[in-house]
Design a protein around this motif. Structure first.
Motif, PDB file in Angstrom:
ATOM      1  N   LEU A   1      48.664 -30.040  68.650  1.00 22.45           N
ATOM      2  CA  LEU A   1      47.452 -30.673  68.861  1.00 22.45           C
ATOM      3  C   LEU A   1      46.779 -31.848  68.887  1.00 22.45           C
ATOM      4  N   LYS A   2      47.740 -32.799  69.523  1.00 26.15           N
ATOM      5  CA  LYS A   2      47.169 -34.479  69.772  1.00 26.15           C
ATOM      6  C   LYS A   2      46.694 -33.713  71.340  1.00 26.15           C
ATOM      7  N   GLN A   3      47.218 -33.262  72.301  1.00 21.77           N
ATOM      8  CA  GLN A   3      46.976 -33.106  73.311  1.00 21.77           C
ATOM      9  C   GLN A   3      44.869 -32.733  73.198  1.00 21.77           C
ATOM     10  N   PHE A   4      45.119 -32.319  72.172  1.00 18.68           N
ATOM     11  CA  PHE A   4      43.327 -31.646  72.404  1.00 18.68           C
ATOM     12  C   PHE A   4      42.040 -32.641  72.344  1.00 18.68           C
ATOM     13  N   GLU A   5      41.246 -32.626  72.677  1.00 17.33           N
ATOM     14  CA  GLU A   5      40.115 -33.640  72.700  1.00 17.33           C
ATOM     15  C   GLU A   5      38.835 -33.566  72.133  1.00 17.33           C
ATOM     16  N   ASN A   6      38.074 -33.176  70.811  1.00 19.11           N
ATOM     17  CA  ASN A   6      37.015 -32.904  70.612  1.00 19.11           C
ATOM     18  C   ASN A   6      37.465 -31.361  70.103  1.00 19.11           C
ATOM     19  N   GLY A   7      38.547 -31.354  69.264  1.00 18.84           N
ATOM     20  CA  GLY A   7      38.458 -30.017  68.433  1.00 18.84           C
ATOM     21  C   GLY A   7      37.685 -30.047  67.235  1.00 18.84           C
ATOM     22  N   PHE A   8      38.694 -29.172  66.658  1.00 13.22           N
ATOM     23  CA  PHE A   8      37.186 -28.048  65.430  1.00 13.22           C
ATOM     24  C   PHE A   8      38.526 -27.660  64.728  1.00 13.22           C
ATOM     25  N   TYR A   9      37.821 -27.382  63.440  1.00 14.51           N
ATOM     26  CA  TYR A   9      38.778 -27.052  62.250  1.00 14.51           C
ATOM     27  C   TYR A   9      37.575 -26.055  61.202  1.00 14.51           C
ATOM     28  N   ILE A  10      38.729 -25.592  60.389  1.00 19.25           N
ATOM     29  CA  ILE A  10      37.137 -25.867  58.938  1.00 19.25           C
ATOM     30  C   ILE A  10      38.556 -25.663  58.221  1.00 19.25           C
ATOM     31  N   ASP A  11      37.697 -26.112  57.025  1.00 21.35           N
ATOM     32  CA  ASP A  11      38.728 -26.059  55.862  1.00 21.35           C
ATOM     33  C   ASP A  11      38.230 -25.621  54.892  1.00 21.35           C
ATOM     34  N   ILE A  12      38.653 -24.838  53.814  1.00 22.84           N
ATOM     35  CA  ILE A  12      38.477 -24.073  52.954  1.00 22.84           C
ATOM     36  C   ILE A  12      38.949 -24.789  51.547  1.00 22.84           C
ATOM     37  N   GLY A  13      38.021 -25.635  50.972  1.00 24.70           N
ATOM     38  CA  GLY A  13      38.672 -25.865  49.695  1.00 24.70           C
ATOM     39  C   GLY A  13      38.384 -27.188  50.167  1.00 24.70           C
ATOM     40  N   ALA A  14      37.685 -27.993  50.485  1.00 24.25           N
ATOM     41  CA  ALA A  14      37.769 -29.098  51.650  1.00 24.25           C
ATOM     42  C   ALA A  14      38.281 -30.493  50.355  1.00 24.25           C
ATOM     43  N   ASN A  15      37.881 -29.975  48.776  1.00 25.32           N
ATOM     44  CA  ASN A  15      37.887 -31.293  48.142  1.00 25.32           C
ATOM     45  C   ASN A  15      37.025 -32.472  48.770  1.00 25.32           C
ATOM     46  N   ASP A  16      38.450 -33.814  48.545  1.00 23.57           N
ATOM     47  CA  ASP A  16      37.373 -35.168  48.751  1.00 23.57           C
ATOM     48  C   ASP A  16      37.548 -35.466  50.032  1.00 23.57           C
ATOM     49  N   PRO A  17      36.430 -35.895  51.268  1.00 23.91           N
ATOM     50  CA  PRO A  17      36.828 -36.718  52.175  1.00 23.91           C
ATOM     51  C   PRO A  17      38.040 -36.914  53.292  1.00 23.91           C
ATOM     52  N   THR A  18      38.904 -38.001  51.763  1.00 23.85           N
ATOM     53  CA  THR A  18      39.533 -38.722  52.210  1.00 23.85           C
ATOM     54  C   THR A  18      40.945 -38.732  51.842  1.00 23.85           C
ATOM     55  N   HIS A  19      40.761 -38.854  50.249  1.00 25.49           N
ATOM     56  CA  HIS A  19      42.160 -38.460  49.693  1.00 25.49           C
ATOM     57  C   HIS A  19      42.507 -37.390  49.150  1.00 25.49           C
ATOM     58  N   ASP A  20      44.468 -36.994  49.972  1.00 25.22           N
ATOM     59  CA  ASP A  20      44.734 -35.922  50.147  1.00 25.22           C
ATOM     60  C   ASP A  20      44.237 -35.201  51.313  1.00 25.22           C
ATOM     61  N   SER A  21      43.358 -35.610  51.874  1.00 30.99           N
ATOM     62  CA  SER A  21      42.828 -34.640  52.957  1.00 30.99           C
ATOM     63  C   SER A  21      43.333 -34.410  54.017  1.00 30.99           C
ATOM     64  N   VAL A  22      43.734 -33.476  54.725  1.00 37.64           N
ATOM     65  CA  VAL A  22      44.199 -32.492  55.986  1.00 37.64           C
ATOM     66  C   VAL A  22      43.027 -32.803  57.072  1.00 37.64           C
ATOM     67  N   THR A  23      41.783 -33.431  56.569  1.00 34.30           N
ATOM     68  CA  THR A  23      41.555 -32.927  58.147  1.00 34.30           C
ATOM     69  C   THR A  23      41.208 -34.308  58.236  1.00 34.30           C
ATOM     70  N   LYS A  24      40.690 -35.435  57.685  1.00 34.22           N
ATOM     71  CA  LYS A  24      40.284 -36.858  57.953  1.00 34.22           C
ATOM     72  C   LYS A  24      40.964 -38.196  58.986  1.00 34.22           C
ATOM     73  N   ALA A  25      41.985 -37.989  59.560  1.00 37.59           N
ATOM     74  CA  ALA A  25      43.068 -38.123  60.261  1.00 37.59           C
ATOM     75  C   ALA A  25      42.269 -37.612  61.820  1.00 37.59           C
ATOM     76  N   PHE A  26      42.065 -36.646  61.585  1.00 36.61           N
ATOM     77  CA  PHE A  26      41.589 -35.667  62.736  1.00 36.61           C
ATOM     78  C   PHE A  26      39.290 -35.870  63.389  1.00 36.61           C
ATOM     79  N   TYR A  27      38.987 -35.878  62.090  1.00 41.23           N
ATOM     80  CA  TYR A  27      37.647 -36.437  62.128  1.00 41.23           C
ATOM     81  C   TYR A  27      37.480 -37.958  62.388  1.00 41.23           C
ATOM     82  N   ASP A  28      38.640 -39.321  62.218  1.00 41.85           N
ATOM     83  CA  ASP A  28      38.282 -40.375  62.786  1.00 41.85           C
ATOM     84  C   ASP A  28      38.705 -40.216  64.089  1.00 41.85           C
ATOM     85  N   ARG A  29      39.058 -39.439  65.090  1.00 42.85           N
ATOM     86  CA  ARG A  29      39.884 -39.729  65.968  1.00 42.85           C
ATOM     87  C   ARG A  29      38.475 -38.559  66.964  1.00 42.85           C
TER      88      ARG A  29
END
Length: 274
Positions: free
Chosen positions: A19-47
């Protein structure tokens, strides 16, 4: 730009590859847990990506609100109907669940399980209120045995996440998998922790999942990652010292840019010349 991975099993690297070719993308995280540790979405939020984080545990929800101000953060669980549910919370872990059988297993293992009442919403209602007309580039579900009820609360005919990843460690006899495949998705990968699905209309992304993450992905693991070296006390002290130095430099620059400092500096130079 080097990609910093935070996810526990390279999930964010696989997603970024697709998905790196898409800017300002959108995700849904069910069971988000910690915003950084083991986060699937942290790197995307930073971008610059944003999304919806669903997290019932108070400490993690508070952290998400503080660290993810551009996201929509919801303190609830996703289920097949609205109402109240009992959450079996295990503080400081990602193991909290609303599934009684899973809670019993974890109690038997000696885990510190606490009962609390939480609000439940359907995933469809969450999308209707907060996703609106956005393309949902990926949906992550990590709900510790509650997967089927989450999926039954989603109208996949209306809301079409491009990629779905569902944490399913070890067990491969999912009674709920047909809820996804019957909705027009294909199971494309099991990575040891998650089962991955692609929407039929986005099967062109499948080549991104054909090989595991490698050094061609130009990534580094975040500090303290479980697959990296543990952070020592000396490392923590060095990090704290660097942060203090950066803060002091910022204060100095702010002072030097102030009108009072500039006036005093000009006066000093004038006095030195006389």
């Amino acid at each position: 730009m080097t990609f910093i991975s935070y996810a526990q099993n390279f999930e964010d690297i696989r997603l970024w590859r697709a998905l790196k070719q898409f800017e300002n993308g959108f995700y849904i995280d069910i069971g988000a847990n910690d915003p950084t540790h083991d986060s699937v979405t942290k790197a995307f939020y930073d971008r610059g990506w944003t999304g919806i984080n669903v997290e019932p545990m108070q400490a993690y929800y508070d952290a998400l609100r503080q660290q993810r101000p551009n996201d929509t953060n919801l303190q609830c669980v996703a289920s097949d109907s609205a109402g109240d549910l009992t959450l079996f919370g295990i503080p400081g872990t990602g193991l909290s669940t609303v599934d009684p059988a899973t809670a019993e297993e974890r109690t038997a293992l000696g885990m510190d399980v606490h009962r609390q009442t939480v609000k439940a919403r359907t995933l469809s209602s969450i999308c209707e209120q907060h996703a609106q007309n956005r393309a949902i580039h990926f949906l992550k579900i990590d709900v510790e045995g509650h997967e089927e009820t989450v999926l039954r609360g989603m109208d996949f005919a209306t809301w079409r996440p491009w990629i779905i990843l569902i944490e399913t460690p070890w067990a491969r006899d999912h009674t709920w998998e047909h809820l996804v495949t019957d909705a027009g998705y294909q199971a494309i990968l099991f990575d040891g922790i998650n089962t991955w699905f692609l929407a039929d209309e986005h099967l062109d992304l499948k080549p991104a999942f054909d090989i595991p993450p490698c050094n061609l992905d130009n990534f580094q693991l975040c500090r303290g990652h479980a697959f990296s070296h543990p952070v020592s006390d000396a490392d923590q002290q060095l990090t704290a010292a660097l942060q203090r130095a950066e803060h002091a430099e910022a204060q100095l620059r702010a002072m030097q840019n102030s009108r009072t400092w500039q006036a005093l500096h000009k006066l000093k130079k004038t006095l030195l010349r006389t």
